[in-house]
Design an enzyme around this catalytic site. Structure first.
Site: not given
Ligand code: EPZ
Length: 431
Positions: A22-23, A93, A117, A122-126, A305, A398
């Protein structure tokens, strides 16, 4: 409202085919509009989120043709509208992947702030930091992220956190920027590598995906491709833990065992036999489960996950176990639901669960708070004494294709019911 009705007690036995990841699929769908030529994608999982992404592509003028349930032909040639405001996209997401894809190709993108979820802030600052480093102006207005650039140039970007989404989004934005981009502290998940391989099959020049330094040399344009998505490591892991929890014997097929190493290692640790072959892994739970400690980490650590699924297994393991969630701030909400089934778990400081194993779960009515927790509650119900009813299964659907059908093929007593009458029929049938 559709629910799962489950009569616990049957060990899961047999083989199950694992679908596309999925991801990886969600990002690859967004990336597929970065070329004006046709893209053929195989092993596409037929789940709610991928279908939402395909509708979004059509909503901006792209063409989507499903050749069969798992094969889709996409063309971005006719994309006219740079604003993704399709209502359903708000709920997922992965909508943010359209930012990187459209900024990378059209130098302009407008996407509603992502949903997904409810497992943390879940910010998008990065993501935004990366786009700005490439020369884009990014602002958030009226719930929309608007990114635009007269020109995108390579940059040396250091991610503050290992973020799957930000790594993939910035990678997409950089593939047609002028010059070289380096992403440091990049996420290394298999789906990050799969997206990089997909982009390279379109003609991008990306090296180092799967390590924490990814180098991208910008190219002028991308061409079409045919690509097959990797198997879903989390779907596979979910069925592997279902075998452990139901004292079963399950072989997950069409997997890449390397991607499952941390999951297999933990199953071994708690007393399961795990046998790997080229594209399958067999899990036999012949002995009582024993306790262990686990901390979720970015790949190749134990995946966040899979955290709810291992917690359900440890809830039935002899002794006291500790599960530490280090990736998201609020991913233990489901513990209240699991407690209704007889689990003895204390969550401390929001990210540590202390689990005292119990002999068995008992059936109850519970609600799925999110995708993976919902799947974990199903697994708990499969082992529980009596009947359980799982609500809010839309979250589960989903990310899991034919979840209840695959479980039934392994011997589970599970039905999808849509009314009180159907539920009563299930109760009578299973006694
Ligand atoms: C992806 O989410 C997956 N979703 C998630 O799977 C998965 O849990 C996650 O990666 C971690 O492996 C999809 O791919 C659609 P991250 P994502 O950015 O990209 C912080 C599922 O069940 N962060 O790796 O949102 C964030 O808050 C879902 O399939 C920032 O601080 O995860 C978290 O603490 C649930 N700033 C950490 O990084 C940012 O700009 C990891 O998040 C982005 C993230």
């Amino acid at each position: 409202m559709e629910q799962y009705a489950i009569k616990g007690g049957n060990p899961l036995v047999g083989e199950v085919e694992i679908g596309g990841a999925k991801n990886a699929a969600l990002a690859i769908l967004a990336a597929s509009i970065m070329t004006d030529e046709t893209v053929l994608i195989e092993n596409m999982p037929d789940i709610r989120d991928t279908n939402v992404m395909m509708h979004a592509i059509e909503s901006i003028g792209g063409s989507v043709e499903k050749l069969d349930r798992h094969t889709v032909k996409i063309s971005g040639k006719s994309v006219r509208n740079m604003a993704i405001e399709d209502d359903s996209v708000k709920k997922i997401r992965a909508s943010y992947y359209f930012l990187g894809a459209m900024l990378g190709k059209y130098k302009r993108a407008q996407v509603t702030l992502p949903g997904g979820c409810n497992i943390g802030l879940r910010p998008i600052d990065q993501h935004i930091k990366g786009f700005r480093a490439l020369g884009a102006d990014v602002r958030i207005e009226h719930g929309l992220v608007i990114a635009e650039a007269a020109h995108l140039h390579g940059s040396h970007i250091y991610m503050d956190v290992s973020s799957v989404g930000a790594t993939i989004d910035v990678m997409m934005a950089a593939v047609m920027a002028d010059g070289q981009t380096i992403i440091e502290n990049a996420a290394k998940e298999p789906h990050v590598v799969d997206v990089a391989n997909f982009l390279n099959s379109l003609g991008a020049v990306i090296k180092g995906a799967g390590t924490d330094v990814i180098r991208i040399r910008g190219v002028r344009r991308l061409h079409g491709t045919e690509y097959a998505i990797i198997p879903d490591q989390i779907e596979a892991g979910t069925f592997m833990f279902a075998a452990a929890v139901t004292k079963g014997d399950v072989t997950v097929k069409n997997v890449i065992p390397k991607h499952l190493e941390s999951i297999s290692a933990k199953l071994n640790e708690i007393g399961c036999e795990v046998e790997e072959s080229d594209d399958a892994v067999r899990v036999v739970a012949a002995k009582p489960l024993t306790h262990t400690h686990v901390k979720t980490l970015p790949y190749p650590g134990f995946p966040t996950d899979m955290q709810p699924q291992i917690t359900v297994a440890l809830g039935l393991s002899r002794g006291t176990s500790i599960v530490t969630e280090s990736v998201f701030e609020n991913r233990f909400k489901y513990v209240d639901e699991l407690t209704r089934m007889g689990a003895s778990i204390k969550v401390e400081g929001g990210n540590t669960a202390i689990i005292d194993g119990v002999n068995r779960y008992t059936g109850a009515s519970v609600s799925a708070p999110d995708l993976r927790a919902g799947a974990a509650l199903v697994i708990a119900a499969l082992s529980a004494e009596g009947i359980s009813v799982i609500d809010d299964i839309k979250f589960i659907e989903r990310g899991y294709e034919d979840f209840h059908i695959k479980l039934k093929s392994l011997g589970a007593q599970i039905e999808k019911v849509d009314s009180e009458r159907e539920l009563q029929k299930f109760r009578l049938k299973t006694g």
